[in-house]
Motif scaffolding. Structure first.
Motif, short mmCIF file in Angstrom:
data_model
loop_
_atom_site.label_atom_id
_atom_site.label_comp_id
_atom_site.label_asym_id
_atom_site.label_seq_id
_atom_site.Cartn_x
_atom_site.Cartn_y
_atom_site.Cartn_z
N LEU A 22 39.94 48.27 32.69
CA LEU A 22 41.35 48.41 33.02
C LEU A 22 41.79 47.06 33.58
O LEU A 22 41.27 46.60 34.59
N ILE A 23 42.74 46.43 32.88
CA ILE A 23 43.22 45.10 33.25
C ILE A 23 44.64 45.23 33.79
O ILE A 23 45.53 45.71 33.09
N ALA A 24 44.85 44.80 35.04
CA ALA A 24 46.18 44.81 35.65
C ALA A 24 46.73 43.40 35.62
O ALA A 24 46.12 42.48 36.18
N VAL A 25 47.86 43.21 34.96
CA VAL A 25 48.46 41.88 34.81
C VAL A 25 49.80 41.86 35.55
O VAL A 25 50.61 42.79 35.40
N ALA A 26 50.02 40.80 36.31
CA ALA A 26 51.29 40.64 37.01
C ALA A 26 51.68 39.17 37.03
O ALA A 26 50.81 38.30 37.05
N VAL A 27 52.99 38.91 37.01
CA VAL A 27 53.47 37.54 37.07
C VAL A 27 54.23 37.28 38.38
O VAL A 27 54.64 36.16 38.63
N GLN A 28 54.42 38.33 39.19
CA GLN A 28 55.07 38.17 40.48
C GLN A 28 54.24 38.83 41.57
O GLN A 28 53.69 39.91 41.37
N ARG B 46 44.33 50.68 41.19
CA ARG B 46 42.97 50.17 41.43
C ARG B 46 42.15 51.11 42.30
O ARG B 46 41.01 51.44 41.95
N THR B 47 42.71 51.53 43.41
CA THR B 47 41.95 52.34 44.37
C THR B 47 41.42 53.63 43.74
O THR B 47 40.20 53.86 43.77
N PRO B 48 42.26 54.48 43.15
CA PRO B 48 41.69 55.71 42.57
C PRO B 48 40.78 55.45 41.38
O PRO B 48 39.80 56.17 41.17
N PHE B 49 41.07 54.41 40.59
CA PHE B 49 40.23 54.08 39.44
C PHE B 49 38.84 53.68 39.90
O PHE B 49 37.83 54.17 39.38
N GLU B 50 38.77 52.79 40.87
CA GLU B 50 37.46 52.34 41.37
C GLU B 50 36.72 53.46 42.08
O GLU B 50 35.50 53.56 41.97
N GLU B 51 37.44 54.30 42.81
CA GLU B 51 36.77 55.44 43.46
C GLU B 51 36.16 56.37 42.43
O GLU B 51 35.05 56.87 42.60
N ILE C 73 32.09 50.31 33.10
CA ILE C 73 33.53 50.43 33.37
C ILE C 73 33.92 49.42 34.44
O ILE C 73 33.23 49.26 35.45
N ALA C 74 35.03 48.72 34.21
CA ALA C 74 35.45 47.67 35.13
C ALA C 74 36.96 47.69 35.36
O ALA C 74 37.72 48.17 34.52
N PHE C 75 37.37 47.14 36.49
CA PHE C 75 38.78 46.93 36.80
C PHE C 75 38.95 45.45 37.10
O PHE C 75 38.20 44.88 37.88
N SER D 52 58.97 41.96 37.34
CA SER D 52 58.70 42.43 38.70
C SER D 52 57.64 43.54 38.73
O SER D 52 57.18 43.93 39.80
N ARG D 53 57.25 44.03 37.58
CA ARG D 53 56.29 45.14 37.50
C ARG D 53 54.88 44.66 37.16
O ARG D 53 54.70 43.66 36.49
N ALA D 54 53.91 45.45 37.59
CA ALA D 54 52.53 45.26 37.15
C ALA D 54 52.36 46.06 35.86
O ALA D 54 52.92 47.14 35.71
N TYR D 55 51.59 45.51 34.92
CA TYR D 55 51.30 46.18 33.65
C TYR D 55 49.79 46.35 33.57
O TYR D 55 49.04 45.41 33.86
N LEU D 56 49.36 47.53 33.16
CA LEU D 56 47.94 47.82 33.06
C LEU D 56 47.58 48.17 31.63
O LEU D 56 48.32 48.90 30.96
#
Length: 170
Positions: free
Chosen positions: A38-44, A55-60, A68-70, A124-128
């Motif tokens: 799972l890749i989280a991409v942000a520009v801001q 991230r938190t619930p995915f990693e838990e 599996i990676a974040f 302004s949003r994060a994209y996963l």
């Protein structure tokens, strides 16, 4: 939560080159081959709380599964790399658990190009993006996590990985 974009899902994730906060060079998705990620991409910077909500619930949920990676991928304008790259990375390391340094990959690139390629309409949003073992995007979302989104990402991740387990670093 935004819907899935047909233009991005089922497409190969574009090659992005960056360095982890530990200083290791990483090429996505090449260096993730064989893993579901799972890749989280942000520009801001303001998108951080959105990333953390996923991230938190995915990693838990997937703690301990080496398949599996974040990864968090802040994309910063290429022109800032030469003079500010070290300062930017040092600033990001402050306040972050050192155990997460290997899962944060700073990419210095043309942010407009990255946004276009990845279908990131709102800067302004994060994209996963959930990538399968070959680097193909199988699921996409933007914004904050909600209960339905978390349940869906967990289900799709388990199906792709054929297991249950956790985020690991490169």
């Amino acid at each position: 939560m935004a819907g899935i974009s047909a233009e991005v899902v089922e497409a190969r994730f574009p090659l992005l080159s960056g360095h982890t906060l530990e200083g290791r060079k990483v090429i996505l998705p090449k260096d993730l081959k064989g893993m579901v990620a799972l890749i989280a991409v942000a520009v801001q910077r303001g998108a951080q709380s959105m990333i953390d909500s996923w991230r938190t619930p995915f990693e838990e949920e997937f703690a301990g599964d080496p398949k599996i990676a974040f990864y968090e991928v802040p994309v910063i304008e290429k022109e800032n790399e030469l003079f500010l790259g070290g300062v930017i990375n040092a600033g990001m390391r402050e306040g972050i658990d050192p155990a997460k340094y290997g899962s944060i990959i700073t990419v210095f690139e043309n942010t407009k190009r990255i946004r276009k390629v990845l279908g990131m309409d709102d800067p302004s949003r994060a994209y996963l993006y959930l990538l399968d073992q070959e680097g193909t995007v199988r699921w996409r979302v933007s914004g904050f996590a909600d209960r339905g989104g978390i349940e869906e990402i967990i289900t799709v991740t388990r199906r792709l990985a054929g297991s249950g387990g956790a985020a690991r670093n490169l």
